[in-house]
Design an enzyme around this catalytic site. Structure first.
Site, short mmCIF file in Angstrom:
data_model
loop_
_atom_site.label_atom_id
_atom_site.label_comp_id
_atom_site.label_asym_id
_atom_site.label_seq_id
_atom_site.Cartn_x
_atom_site.Cartn_y
_atom_site.Cartn_z
N LYS A 62 -17.73 -17.46 -0.71
CA LYS A 62 -19.08 -17.68 -1.26
C LYS A 62 -19.42 -19.18 -1.24
O LYS A 62 -20.50 -19.57 -0.79
CB LYS A 62 -19.12 -17.14 -2.69
CG LYS A 62 -20.46 -17.26 -3.37
CD LYS A 62 -20.51 -16.35 -4.61
CE LYS A 62 -21.70 -16.68 -5.47
NZ LYS A 62 -21.35 -17.53 -6.63
N ASN B 290 2.33 -18.29 -0.84
CA ASN B 290 3.23 -18.81 -1.89
C ASN B 290 4.68 -18.49 -1.57
O ASN B 290 5.58 -18.82 -2.33
CB ASN B 290 2.85 -18.28 -3.28
CG ASN B 290 3.08 -16.79 -3.41
OD1 ASN B 290 3.40 -16.11 -2.44
ND2 ASN B 290 2.94 -16.27 -4.62
N VAL C 276 -2.52 -17.81 -4.37
CA VAL C 276 -3.98 -17.59 -4.38
C VAL C 276 -4.48 -16.93 -5.67
O VAL C 276 -5.69 -16.77 -5.84
CB VAL C 276 -4.47 -16.80 -3.14
CG1 VAL C 276 -4.23 -17.59 -1.87
CG2 VAL C 276 -3.86 -15.41 -3.07
N TYR D 263 0.17 -1.51 -6.62
CA TYR D 263 -0.36 -1.89 -5.30
C TYR D 263 -1.65 -1.12 -5.03
O TYR D 263 -2.67 -1.71 -4.68
CB TYR D 263 0.69 -1.54 -4.24
CG TYR D 263 0.37 -1.97 -2.83
CD1 TYR D 263 0.19 -3.31 -2.52
CD2 TYR D 263 0.29 -1.03 -1.80
CE1 TYR D 263 -0.07 -3.70 -1.19
CE2 TYR D 263 0.05 -1.43 -0.49
CZ TYR D 263 -0.14 -2.75 -0.20
OH TYR D 263 -0.38 -3.14 1.09
N ALA E 53 -7.65 -7.39 3.72
CA ALA E 53 -6.62 -6.48 4.20
C ALA E 53 -6.35 -5.46 3.10
O ALA E 53 -5.70 -5.75 2.11
CB ALA E 53 -5.35 -7.26 4.53
N ARG F 103 11.37 -1.35 3.74
CA ARG F 103 10.55 -0.33 4.40
C ARG F 103 11.37 0.42 5.43
O ARG F 103 12.43 -0.02 5.87
CB ARG F 103 9.32 -0.99 5.05
CG ARG F 103 8.26 -1.24 4.01
CD ARG F 103 7.01 -1.82 4.60
NE ARG F 103 7.14 -3.24 4.84
CZ ARG F 103 6.12 -4.02 5.16
NH1 ARG F 103 4.92 -3.52 5.29
NH2 ARG F 103 6.30 -5.30 5.36
N GLY G 197 3.31 -14.19 6.25
CA GLY G 197 3.88 -12.84 6.19
C GLY G 197 4.00 -12.22 7.57
O GLY G 197 3.70 -12.85 8.59
N PHE G 198 4.42 -10.97 7.59
CA PHE G 198 4.63 -10.26 8.86
C PHE G 198 3.32 -10.14 9.65
O PHE G 198 3.18 -10.72 10.74
CB PHE G 198 5.26 -8.88 8.54
CG PHE G 198 5.10 -7.86 9.62
CD1 PHE G 198 5.52 -8.11 10.92
CD2 PHE G 198 4.54 -6.62 9.31
CE1 PHE G 198 5.37 -7.14 11.91
CE2 PHE G 198 4.40 -5.65 10.30
CZ PHE G 198 4.81 -5.91 11.59
N1 UDP Z 1 12.11 5.89 3.65
C1 UDP Z 1 13.31 6.50 3.96
N2 UDP Z 1 14.41 5.72 4.05
C2 UDP Z 1 14.39 4.38 3.89
C3 UDP Z 1 13.17 3.76 3.58
C4 UDP Z 1 12.03 4.55 3.48
O1 UDP Z 1 13.40 7.72 4.13
O2 UDP Z 1 15.46 3.75 4.01
C5 UDP Z 1 10.90 6.74 3.59
C6 UDP Z 1 10.03 6.53 2.34
O3 UDP Z 1 10.49 7.36 1.28
C7 UDP Z 1 8.68 6.95 2.86
C8 UDP Z 1 8.70 6.51 4.32
O4 UDP Z 1 10.07 6.37 4.66
O5 UDP Z 1 8.53 8.34 2.80
C9 UDP Z 1 7.97 5.22 4.59
O6 UDP Z 1 8.43 4.29 3.65
P1 UDP Z 1 8.04 2.76 3.65
O7 UDP Z 1 8.83 2.12 2.56
O8 UDP Z 1 8.18 2.20 5.01
O9 UDP Z 1 6.50 2.66 3.28
P2 UDP Z 1 5.36 3.65 2.75
O10 UDP Z 1 4.82 4.30 3.95
O11 UDP Z 1 5.96 4.66 1.79
O12 UDP Z 1 4.43 2.74 2.09
#
Ligand code: UDP
Length: 311
Positions: free
Chosen positions: A105, A32, A57, A145, A114, A186, A10-11
């Site tokens: 363990k 995975n 996992v 989540y 994390a 994101r 992952g990232f």
């Molecule tokens: N957000 C946004 N435009 C986008 C994607 C996300 O305005 O194209 C906003 C989202 O609603 C949140 C913030 O940016 O308020 C951060 O969103 P992200 O999905 O990165 O992760 P979060 O911090 O919510 O887990």
């Protein structure tokens, strides 16, 4: 040390794998690949200290040979991903954490979980110290989540208390940098991708909600310090520099020198209104604080995005 790293493709996992190898450790990377990608670790494949095992996992984990540390980073981590994979997200945080603790363990290994700032939900306290218990909607779309990670913290400390395992828990706040998937949903990849393509920048809600963005190398520095520490209870790692999402969109437009108009879309359900880590504990106990400012981190990330289009 010989280290089992779940979510290693992952990232964050791939950056951590790289740094562990650079520090002379052996890394068994397990993933995975539902949100991780082989291209994140392609450059590590030839390293004799690196091994990749494709495995989910949430199924029983078998690792041959000694294991000194188990680092459990496997999980979808973008709100869009955990909405697409709600059951996988719940399972990796619960069953996956249980199995990973089982490995620790069985091998007498240390364990690092994390965790996430999402354990604070839509916080009523800002900034969030580790002592804040959070404000989480268990049945909302993000609950898959948040609650999985809250369960993961609970079982991690139960293994510490009942089985004497040396456990660490990091609550990771918004982190960004090279190797984020362009379309993981994101805000950082969305805005950079939109800006570089001169497409409209999608701000959700009115953009007054805040986040605090930490560059990935800072986060990895903090993780390495936590691995070496004797802290068994959760520690926040993140950058306390808080910005509104609207200002963040403007900043990306400014740094890239491109980007279409800002358009406002519906705010996702239960989107936290504020988020900012109180990092007093990490400062005091780990001697850690972020050193890469938002502009510098974004410039590096944008450069990587540009280069990845050319590939
Ligand atoms: N957000 C946004 N435009 C986008 C994607 C996300 O305005 O194209 C906003 C989202 O609603 C949140 C913030 O940016 O308020 C951060 O969103 P992200 O999905 O990165 O992760 P979060 O911090 O919510 O887990």
């Amino acid at each position: 040390m010989r280290i089992l790293l779940t979510g290693g493709a992952g990232f964050i996992g791939s950056h951590l794998a790289e740094r562990l190898l650079d520090s002379g450790h052996q890394v068994i990377c397990m993933d995975n690949l539902i949100t991780g990608r082989m291209e994140n670790i392609a450059h590590l494949a030839e390293n004799p200290d690196f091994e990749f095992i494709k495995h989910d996992v949430t199924e029983y984990i078998i690792v041959e040979g000694k294991v000194d540390y188990v680092l459990h980073f496997a999980s979808p981590a973008s709100p869009v991903d955990y909405l697409n994979y709600p059951i996988e997200t719940l399972k990796v945080g619960s069953l996956g954490t249980h199995n990973s603790l089982g490995v620790a363990k069985a091998h007498g290994a240390k364990f690092l979980l994390a965790s996430t700032s999402e354990v604070y939900g839509d916080p009523l306290v800002n900034p969030q110290p580790e002592t804040y218990w959070g404000n989480v909607n268990p049945i909302g779309p993000r609950g898959v989540y948040d609650e999985a990670k809250r369960f993961a913290e609970a079982i991690t400390l139960a293994y510490h208390r009942s089985h004497g395992i040396d456990t660490k828990i990091v609550r990771i706040f918004n982190t960004y940098g090279e190797r984020m998937r362009h379309h993981d949903g994101r805000v950082v990849p969305n805005f950079i991708d939109q800006a570089l393509k001169n497409e409209p920048m999608t701000v959700y809600g009115d953009g007054s909600q805040t986040r605090s963005f930490c560059y990935v190398s800072d986060l990895v520095d903090g993780l390495l310090k936590l691995l070496d520490s004797d802290l068994n209870e959760p520690v926040n790692l993140g950058n306390p520099n808080e910005v509104s999402i609207l200002d963040f969109a403007r900043k990306i437009k400014e740094i890239t020198g491109c980007g279409g108009e800002i358009v406002f879309k519906d705010l996702p359900t239960d989107d936290p209104k504020v988020r900012r880590p109180d990092i007093s504990k990490a400062k005091e106990k780990l001697g850690w604080e972020p050193v890469v400012g938002l502009n510098r981190g974004l410039e590096r990330t944008i450069k990587w995005f540009k280069e990845s289009y050319e590939k």
